[in-house]
Motif scaffolding. Structure first.
Motif, PDB file in Angstrom:
ATOM      1  N   PRO A  32       0.812  -1.227   0.000  1.00 21.35           N
ATOM      2  CA  PRO A  32       0.000   0.000   0.000  1.00 21.35           C
ATOM      3  C   PRO A  32       0.843   1.275   0.000  1.00 21.35           C
ATOM      4  N   ALA A  33       1.974   1.269   0.707  1.00 21.57           N
ATOM      5  CA  ALA A  33       2.846   2.446   0.723  1.00 21.57           C
ATOM      6  C   ALA A  33       3.464   2.678  -0.652  1.00 21.57           C
ATOM      7  N   GLN A  34       3.881   1.604  -1.317  1.00 20.77           N
ATOM      8  CA  GLN A  34       4.438   1.746  -2.672  1.00 20.77           C
ATOM      9  C   GLN A  34       3.405   2.352  -3.618  1.00 20.77           C
ATOM     10  N   ILE A  35       2.183   1.859  -3.542  1.00 16.74           N
ATOM     11  CA  ILE A  35       1.114   2.352  -4.418  1.00 16.74           C
ATOM     12  C   ILE A  35       0.818   3.823  -4.115  1.00 16.74           C
ATOM     13  N   SER A  36       0.709   4.173  -2.844  1.00 16.82           N
ATOM     14  CA  SER A  36       0.450   5.558  -2.449  1.00 16.82           C
ATOM     15  C   SER A  36       1.587   6.476  -2.905  1.00 16.82           C
ATOM     16  N   ASP A  37       2.837   6.032  -2.704  1.00 23.75           N
ATOM     17  CA  ASP A  37       3.988   6.817  -3.146  1.00 23.75           C
ATOM     18  C   ASP A  37       3.975   7.007  -4.661  1.00 23.75           C
ATOM     19  N   ALA A  38       3.613   5.957  -5.384  1.00 28.01           N
ATOM     20  CA  ALA A  38       3.581   6.033  -6.849  1.00 28.01           C
ATOM     21  C   ALA A  38       2.534   7.049  -7.314  1.00 28.01           C
ATOM     22  N   ILE A  39       1.358   7.003  -6.718  1.00 27.34           N
ATOM     23  CA  ILE A  39       0.303   7.967  -7.090  1.00 27.34           C
ATOM     24  C   ILE A  39       0.781   9.390  -6.814  1.00 27.34           C
ATOM     25  N   PRO A  77      -5.367   0.729  -7.468  1.00 28.26           N
ATOM     26  CA  PRO A  77      -6.480   1.680  -7.520  1.00 28.26           C
ATOM     27  C   PRO A  77      -6.659   2.280  -8.918  1.00 28.26           C
ATOM     28  N   LEU A  78      -7.892   2.609  -9.221  1.00 23.56           N
ATOM     29  CA  LEU A  78      -8.229   3.202 -10.509  1.00 23.56           C
ATOM     30  C   LEU A  78      -7.404   4.462 -10.763  1.00 23.56           C
ATOM     31  N   MET A  79      -7.155   5.256  -9.739  1.00 22.42           N
ATOM     32  CA  MET A  79      -6.368   6.477  -9.912  1.00 22.42           C
ATOM     33  C   MET A  79      -4.975   6.158 -10.453  1.00 22.42           C
ATOM     34  N   LEU A  80      -4.337   5.103  -9.951  1.00 22.82           N
ATOM     35  CA  LEU A  80      -3.019   4.714 -10.440  1.00 22.82           C
ATOM     36  C   LEU A  80      -3.105   4.249 -11.892  1.00 22.82           C
ATOM     37  N   LEU A  81      -4.108   3.445 -12.194  1.00 23.79           N
ATOM     38  CA  LEU A  81      -4.272   2.955 -13.564  1.00 23.79           C
ATOM     39  C   LEU A  81      -4.516   4.105 -14.541  1.00 23.79           C
ATOM     40  N   GLU A  82      -5.341   5.075 -14.134  1.00 20.79           N
ATOM     41  CA  GLU A  82      -5.620   6.231 -14.997  1.00 20.79           C
ATOM     42  C   GLU A  82      -4.370   7.070 -15.220  1.00 20.79           C
ATOM     43  N   LEU A  83      -3.586   7.303 -14.162  1.00 21.81           N
ATOM     44  CA  LEU A  83      -2.349   8.071 -14.297  1.00 21.81           C
ATOM     45  C   LEU A  83      -1.378   7.365 -15.245  1.00 21.81           C
ATOM     46  N   CYS A  84      -1.220   6.073 -15.073  1.00 25.08           N
ATOM     47  CA  CYS A  84      -0.302   5.321 -15.934  1.00 25.08           C
ATOM     48  C   CYS A  84      -0.769   5.348 -17.388  1.00 25.08           C
ATOM     49  N   ALA A  85      -2.056   5.222 -17.615  1.00 31.45           N
ATOM     50  CA  ALA A  85      -2.581   5.281 -18.981  1.00 31.45           C
ATOM     51  C   ALA A  85      -2.333   6.659 -19.588  1.00 31.45           C
TER      52      ALA A  85
END
Length: 135
Positions: free
Chosen positions: A60-67, A109-117
């Motif tokens: 979860p921390a990795q995902i939050s940091d990435a976002i 999370p959808l937010m991460l997927l949207e940012l990456c796209a």
């Protein structure tokens, strides 16, 4: 740990990442032949930029940091992706998986997927078997 991994032709890519928003370190540009021991320079190269220093058990921390990183550097990443020599860009997570575990659940999370796209970043998850921390 989570990194952005850029790949492309060595000479073009190495000049494209100079003076960018973040520090990229060279990960791969040579190959050593096992039989002869000779090292040859590859035409393709890979450079990494750290997005999260959270260890593999802190998904979860990795995902939050990435976002946070992608949001903060959105315009910089878009500009970098348009530069010559940047053929591939990957958001690469390194996650631990206890060897004695029967399963693991991680949600992107959808937010991460949207940012990456939006930023034309592929997502890669490298999972490493680790000894269980329980006695």
């Amino acid at each position: 740990m989570c990194v952005i991994r850029l790949s492309g032709p060595y000479k073009e890519l190495s000049s494209s990442i100079v003076n960018t928003f973040a520090e990229f370190t060279e990960a791969i540009s040579t190959r050593k032949d096992r039989e002869s021991g000779r090292t040859t320079e590859l035409d393709q190269s890979t450079f990494n930029c750290t997005v999260s220093n959270a260890n593999g058990e802190c998904v979860p921390a990795q995902i939050s940091d990435a976002i946070s990183f992608l949001t903060r550097h959105r315009d910089d990443i878009k500009e970098l992706r348009s530069r010559s020599g940047v053929e591939q860009a990957i958001l690469d997570f390194a996650w631990d998986f206890p060897r004695d575990s029967t399963g693991q659940y991680n949600r992107l999370p959808l937010m991460l997927l949207e940012l990456c796209a939006e930023l034309c970043l592929e997502i890669k998850v490298s999972v490493y078997g680790v000894a269980s921390s329980q006695p």
